[in-house]
Design a protein around this motif. Sequence first.
Motif, PDB file in Angstrom:
ATOM      1  N   VAL A 123       0.940  -1.270   0.037  1.00 20.07           N
ATOM      2  CA  VAL A 123       0.141   0.050   0.114  1.00 20.07           C
ATOM      3  C   VAL A 123       0.935   1.182   0.032  1.00 20.07           C
ATOM      4  N   LEU A 124       0.891   2.163  -1.013  1.00 17.27           N
ATOM      5  CA  LEU A 124       1.548   3.378  -1.022  1.00 17.27           C
ATOM      6  C   LEU A 124       0.364   4.394  -0.516  1.00 17.27           C
ATOM      7  N   TRP A 125       0.920   5.182   0.713  1.00 10.02           N
ATOM      8  CA  TRP A 125       0.010   6.143   1.016  1.00 10.02           C
ATOM      9  C   TRP A 125       0.614   7.525   0.849  1.00 10.02           C
ATOM     10  N   VAL A 126       0.062   8.255   0.059  1.00  5.37           N
ATOM     11  CA  VAL A 126       0.766   9.622  -0.190  1.00  5.37           C
ATOM     12  C   VAL A 126       0.274  10.756   0.564  1.00  5.37           C
ATOM     13  N   VAL A 127       0.987  11.510   1.040  1.00  2.59           N
ATOM     14  CA  VAL A 127       0.578  12.657   1.699  1.00  2.59           C
ATOM     15  C   VAL A 127       1.138  14.036   1.265  1.00  2.59           C
ATOM     16  N   PRO A 128       0.369  15.031   1.494  1.00  2.00           N
ATOM     17  CA  PRO A 128       1.118  16.318   0.915  1.00  2.00           C
ATOM     18  C   PRO A 128       2.035  17.075   1.637  1.00  2.00           C
ATOM     19  N   SER A 129       2.079  16.870   2.847  1.00  2.00           N
ATOM     20  CA  SER A 129       3.275  17.561   3.631  1.00  2.00           C
ATOM     21  C   SER A 129       3.802  16.799   4.682  1.00  2.00           C
ATOM     22  N   ASP A 130       4.940  17.387   5.341  1.00  2.00           N
ATOM     23  CA  ASP A 130       5.585  16.784   6.351  1.00  2.00           C
ATOM     24  C   ASP A 130       4.884  16.781   7.629  1.00  2.00           C
ATOM     25  N   ALA A 131       3.929  17.846   7.971  1.00  2.00           N
ATOM     26  CA  ALA A 131       3.116  17.638   9.095  1.00  2.00           C
ATOM     27  C   ALA A 131       2.058  16.602   9.001  1.00  2.00           C
ATOM     28  N   ILE A 132       1.684  16.335   7.906  1.00  2.00           N
ATOM     29  CA  ILE A 132       0.468  15.203   7.879  1.00  2.00           C
ATOM     30  C   ILE A 132       1.398  14.144   7.777  1.00  2.00           C
ATOM     31  N   TYR A 133       2.625  13.933   7.104  1.00  2.00           N
ATOM     32  CA  TYR A 133       3.230  12.816   7.152  1.00  2.00           C
ATOM     33  C   TYR A 133       3.480  12.283   8.659  1.00  2.00           C
ATOM     34  N   ARG A 134       4.116  13.201   9.598  1.00  2.00           N
ATOM     35  CA  ARG A 134       4.404  12.497  10.873  1.00  2.00           C
ATOM     36  C   ARG A 134       3.144  12.254  11.514  1.00  2.00           C
ATOM     37  N   GLN A 135       2.096  13.155  11.391  1.00  2.00           N
ATOM     38  CA  GLN A 135       0.931  12.817  12.188  1.00  2.00           C
ATOM     39  C   GLN A 135       0.330  11.311  11.568  1.00  2.00           C
ATOM     40  N   THR A 136       0.143  11.298  10.408  1.00  2.00           N
ATOM     41  CA  THR A 136      -0.167   9.958   9.806  1.00  2.00           C
ATOM     42  C   THR A 136       0.671   8.731  10.324  1.00  2.00           C
ATOM     43  N   TRP A 137       2.253   8.785  10.292  1.00  2.00           N
ATOM     44  CA  TRP A 137       2.938   7.905  10.570  1.00  2.00           C
ATOM     45  C   TRP A 137       2.892   7.576  12.083  1.00  2.00           C
ATOM     46  N   LYS A 138       2.756   8.450  12.949  1.00  2.00           N
ATOM     47  CA  LYS A 138       2.552   8.418  14.440  1.00  2.00           C
ATOM     48  C   LYS A 138       1.376   7.515  14.657  1.00  2.00           C
ATOM     49  N   GLN A 139       0.365   7.579  13.630  1.00  2.00           N
ATOM     50  CA  GLN A 139      -0.913   6.973  14.262  1.00  2.00           C
ATOM     51  C   GLN A 139      -0.850   5.404  13.555  1.00  2.00           C
ATOM     52  N   LEU A 140      -0.281   5.282  12.219  1.00  2.00           N
ATOM     53  CA  LEU A 140      -0.305   3.972  11.569  1.00  2.00           C
ATOM     54  C   LEU A 140       0.821   2.948  12.180  1.00  2.00           C
ATOM     55  N   ALA A 141       1.970   3.726  13.063  1.00  2.00           N
ATOM     56  CA  ALA A 141       3.083   2.848  13.318  1.00  2.00           C
ATOM     57  C   ALA A 141       2.702   2.453  14.851  1.00  2.00           C
ATOM     58  N   ASN A 142       1.566   3.139  15.437  1.00  2.00           N
ATOM     59  CA  ASN A 142       1.435   2.675  16.786  1.00  2.00           C
ATOM     60  C   ASN A 142       0.450   1.558  16.833  1.00  2.00           C
ATOM     61  N   ARG A 143       0.919   0.486  17.559  1.00  2.00           N
ATOM     62  CA  ARG A 143      -0.083  -0.881  17.392  1.00  2.00           C
ATOM     63  C   ARG A 143      -1.209  -0.489  18.168  1.00  2.00           C
ATOM     64  N   GLU A 144      -1.395   0.292  19.244  1.00  2.00           N
ATOM     65  CA  GLU A 144      -2.571   0.490  19.854  1.00  2.00           C
ATOM     66  C   GLU A 144      -3.547   1.358  19.170  1.00  2.00           C
ATOM     67  N   HIS A 145      -3.384   1.988  18.246  1.00  2.00           N
ATOM     68  CA  HIS A 145      -3.995   3.010  17.480  1.00  2.00           C
ATOM     69  C   HIS A 145      -5.122   2.351  16.790  1.00  2.00           C
ATOM     70  N   PRO A 146      -6.341   2.601  17.035  1.00  2.00           N
ATOM     71  CA  PRO A 146      -7.481   1.820  15.751  1.00  2.00           C
ATOM     72  C   PRO A 146      -7.038   1.868  14.468  1.00  2.00           C
ATOM     73  N   TYR A 147      -6.582   2.847  13.983  1.00  2.00           N
ATOM     74  CA  TYR A 147      -6.034   2.855  12.598  1.00  2.00           C
ATOM     75  C   TYR A 147      -5.265   1.546  12.353  1.00  2.00           C
ATOM     76  N   ARG A 148      -4.128   1.256  13.056  1.00  2.00           N
ATOM     77  CA  ARG A 148      -3.354   0.517  13.084  1.00  2.00           C
ATOM     78  C   ARG A 148      -3.845  -1.025  13.129  1.00  2.00           C
ATOM     79  N   GLN A 149      -4.715  -0.964  14.159  1.00  2.00           N
ATOM     80  CA  GLN A 149      -5.704  -2.237  14.254  1.00  2.00           C
ATOM     81  C   GLN A 149      -6.404  -2.683  13.345  1.00  2.00           C
ATOM     82  N   THR A 150      -6.810  -1.653  12.424  1.00  2.00           N
ATOM     83  CA  THR A 150      -7.945  -2.103  11.507  1.00  2.00           C
ATOM     84  C   THR A 150      -7.037  -2.636  10.327  1.00  2.00           C
ATOM     85  N   LEU A 151      -5.517  -1.980  10.049  1.00  2.00           N
ATOM     86  CA  LEU A 151      -4.778  -2.612   9.293  1.00  2.00           C
ATOM     87  C   LEU A 151      -4.076  -3.948   9.587  1.00  2.00           C
TER      88      LEU A 151
END
Length: 884
Positions: A123-151
Amino acid sequence: MQLKEYQEGVLLKIDRYLAVLAEKRDDAQAFVEFQMSRGKKAEPVDYCREAWDCLNNERLLPYLRDKEGTTFVAPYLTRHDGLRRSIPNVCLKVPTGGGKTLLATCAIERIQTDYFKRQTGLVLWVVPSDAIYRQTWKQLANREHPYRQTLERASGGRVRMLEKSDAFTLREVGGQLCVMLLMLPSAARQSKDTLRMFRDSGRFTSFFPPEDDSGANRRLLESVRNLDINDLAEMGWQEGIVPGSLSIKQSLGNVLRLARPVVIIDEGHKAYSDTARDTLRGFNPRFILELSATPNTNGRHQSNVLVNVPGADLKDEEMIKLPVNVINEDKGGWKHTLTLAHDKLEELAKEAALFQNESGRYIRPILLVRVERTGKEQRDSGFVHAEDAREYLLEKLGARDEEIRLKTSENDELGDEDLLAETCEVRYIITKDALREGWDCPFAYILCILSRTTAATALTQMIGRVLRQPHAQLTHRQPLDECYVFTFDQDVTEAVNGVRKGLEDEGMADLAANVKAAGGAGDSRRITRRETIQRREAFSRLPTIFLPRVLHRDDSITDGYRTLDYDRDILGLLDWESFRFLQADSVNVDGEEKLKRTIARIDIDRKKEDSQTVLDFTHEDLAGLPDEGLDTAFLVRQLLDVIPNPWQGMRILSETLDILRKRGVNEERLYANRLELLQTLKLDLREQLYQAAEALFRRKLESGEISLRLVTSKNPELNWALAKSLEVEVSDEDRILYRKDGGPLEKSLFEKVYQRDFNNLEKETAWYLDTRQCVYWWHRLAVNQRSYSVQGWQRQRVYPDLLACIHEAEKGKYRFSILETKGEHLKGNDDTDYKRKLLELLTAHVDTAVRAGELDLGEEAEQMTFTILMEDSWAQELADIGVV
């Protein structure tokens, strides 16, 4: 995480789309196999379009609204990958705060398991800016986060997060769900990051044959023909001929082409450039899913919107704070404004404490302070600096240092701090632009704008930061269920409109009416309301009236025509090699050779009364050429608004300088007169540009490549439909236009028109039209820039002012007259002459514009004219076209 009702509705729509898509895909594959079994070649079926049309027939697609307010179901936009295969591509239109990332992860689960029947891949997840990149990475890399749990659920617990610098293997892609985050600039071929993406890195050997195995490389290249190869130009790879010896680049770009990722494009409207789109499609994606609050924001249909979630759904689900309160103090300064915002924060803090005692829910309201300057060297008395705001909060308002954070591109005091934690003490965040996007904190309640000049822009860009409701659940305490904006010395109407524009940019245009102004004491600024104006009863049964646009023939698309693109169809086809400075042999460069320096000394004369300021000016002549010499790069940049190609600009400038030097003009004189020379050069080239563009436009018009016409397409870009009702902003001060004698208008198409929309000449023309027996009805067109327009051989569009339907009694027919008015002071200027020539030319070629199948200008209409009305002769010019 418990899904909201509208989110469940989105996923049901995705489920239905994927089911239909799979059915159409299987049918297309079966057809191809059947034809091949008969020894026949089968053209690929666009099953993606068939699936879209099927959903349209089931009335499952959302209605969109064009610039004129007309609703429509958009036609499907087919996109192909690098091997010309159709790519399923759809967009989820979800407002800011509506859980786009959650919906994306749920969509990935369905795409992988339901549509592709697999749990692994890329899956290639494309984001427009550094701020959104860091926020999205933080959410998807956290195994406790609901987004990561869905994946994890989608992959059977086999998720691997990747960045573009990470190495990974073919086995990992085949055995895990690899999710790679990529910044949008990395998908633009012009950037250094992209060059690295497409460079042979040696990190992905498992995806490729050995470099010295030409046969294996050839076979792989024959199956995936858009792979980059080493030394491409030298090895003669062209027209399907595979050279005897070649090797494929072992680059990340090629890995993506082989892995065929599912592509998620966050903030999809920021990836509309041809470069970004072509590069992403070139990765041979299996599926493209866009996420956007405002797709198709530039007026062009560029996304297949599968789901359109209105802002009202977020409000109903208690996910956003509304209304937005705009508080403006007419006579206050920035310190007073900050004090008011601080007082409101204290009030909200008390409400939050009471609410926590009752419910146990913790809320700590936060104040966002938007300043004008943040840099270390930018602090002066002319602008509000971040340190000025910090000092005032500490020294005058009693804030504690640990409660304040500065968030700028240079100094990020927030870092990864969890602002929602009860142990966090942050109550004030000072910023300039760092929180414009990608920042999400539902505890932010108050936005305080400490600038006069940029307040409207700041309101538009930052209002989304204070909209999210804590815990996505109302408190039922009014102060805690609303948000607040503080400004000073602003036009309240403009401030309110800035907030409304911000809501529109966040995908919540339907909620813009919830903005209310709460000005300071004595505030008497005009406040607007939204009003719907219908057509007059006499004209209410008129059929839909279409006006033709200037179109360009394009046989590669379904309709055969598209709107004229000035850059592509005019500017891009000019013979730039023929442009040169025609006055180079005669231009006057005999001005002063010497440069002058002016020094102003500012002092205080304490001997004079009131210690007056004394200014002392001195002037110096400077000898010789400055060390930097003639900066040709600077001069070329100044030519870009006329000559858009810098290489051609450099050629023309170099030729000009060579001619001048041969004339004996020395370097000192060239330098001293460079700006005057540049101005003359631009005027000369602009005149050549206009002449060449006009000649090309006329040639294309004569040949039929360009025409003013109606087409049978329902695409709103190709035919402009006159609205059947108007949505306007009015205030109690706005006055309705009546006839000159005080009687009501009788022939205006709509039941009300307002005086504010007419200048004096337009008003006189409207009065005249309203009293002419031959006029059936008339309409004021150019109330805003979204109105009807025609494109010519210059970049700016022409927006006519009035449309009149004229009854020709002797023929029993109607004709349309499109009128553009010009004041006497504009008579003879370049803009007026251009518009006159264009409109006369279009009138002469109007024969294709009247009728196209079932579309026409209106009932019994058979002709149309374009006319410019000058202030000193408008009545005669109307008489000349039969309006008497």
